[in-house]
Design an enzyme around this catalytic site. Structure first.
Site, PDB file in Angstrom:
ATOM      1  CG  HIS A  60       7.146  36.799 -40.114  1.00 32.04           C
ATOM      2  ND1 HIS A  60       7.318  37.010 -38.579  1.00 32.04           N
ATOM      3  CD2 HIS A  60       6.712  38.050 -40.352  1.00 32.04           C
ATOM      4  CE1 HIS A  60       6.555  37.883 -38.094  1.00 32.04           C
ATOM      5  NE2 HIS A  60       6.333  38.693 -39.109  1.00 32.04           N
ATOM      6  CG  HIS A  62       6.793  42.132 -42.847  1.00 26.50           C
ATOM      7  ND1 HIS A  62       5.582  41.365 -43.252  1.00 26.50           N
ATOM      8  CD2 HIS A  62       6.711  41.671 -41.488  1.00 26.50           C
ATOM      9  CE1 HIS A  62       4.933  40.762 -42.212  1.00 26.50           C
ATOM     10  NE2 HIS A  62       5.536  41.109 -41.050  1.00 26.50           N
ATOM     11  CE1 TYR A 148      20.432  40.146 -37.136  1.00 26.25           C
ATOM     12  CE2 TYR A 148      18.628  39.681 -35.467  1.00 26.25           C
ATOM     13  CZ  TYR A 148      19.966  39.576 -35.756  1.00 26.25           C
ATOM     14  OH  TYR A 148      20.904  39.007 -35.044  1.00 26.25           O
TER      15      TYR A 148
END
Length: 178
Positions: A60, A62, A148
């Site tokens: 996932h 954000h 990342y």
């Protein structure tokens, strides 16, 4: 079908959570990080937005975006990003009958979670949340170790110290989100 309503403010700043469909033991996003980066770069050329913060985890991501003045269309941007990323990968994932019938890939959850940033404190909390997430998920022992993330850009600007977010800091932030 549910009637989803999104709070739309032209030029607004938003926090997003976008998930892969299959999250368990899935590292697709970090395995294909260069593809994701290229898709986002390409999308921003056609539909600009400012990246305030971003963190990509294995299953996932954000981020916090600010849209251009007069523009409220974050949903189209996510549609383009998700479709382009999916098209760039070989079709090896399992797909449900409903996804096959709709011609959909089985990579992303259909929707995304969005929060309209309301003030400076809300903004700071969501930027911190993005940056601390790899530590929260146990992927690293220090936020600075996760490659990342825009955290490194914030460190370069002097907005965070390189050693920001130890285990006690994680507990403090977790309490704010419960």
């Amino acid at each position: 079908m549910s009637n989803y309503r999104r709070y739309r403010i032209p030029g607004g700043t938003y926090f997003f959570t976008v998930n892969l469909l299959e999250r368990h033991s899935n590292d697709l996003l970090v395995r294909h990080i260069d593809t994701l980066r290229e898709v986002v770069r390409h999308t921003r050329k056609r539909w600009p937005f400012h990246i305030d913060a971003w963190v990509v985890l294995p299953d996932h991501l954000h981020c916090v975006w600010t849209l251009p003045q007069g523009d409220e269309d974050n949903a189209n941007r996510w549609r383009v990003i998700k479709q382009a990323f999916s098209k760039a990968l070989p079709a090896t994932e399992n797909r449900s009958a409903s996804r096959i019938a709709r011609g959909e890939r089985g990579i992303w959850q259909r929707r995304f979670w969005e929060h309209m940033i309301t003030d400076e404190a809300d903004y700071a909390a969501h930027i911190d949340y993005c940056h601390i997430n790899p530590l929260k998920h146990g992927l690293v022992k220090h936020v600075n170790d996760w490659p990342y993330s825009t955290f490194h850009h914030y460190v370069a600007l002097g907005l965070y110290p390189p050693d920001w977010a130890s285990a006690p800091a994680l507990l403090d932030i977790d309490e704010e989100w419960h």
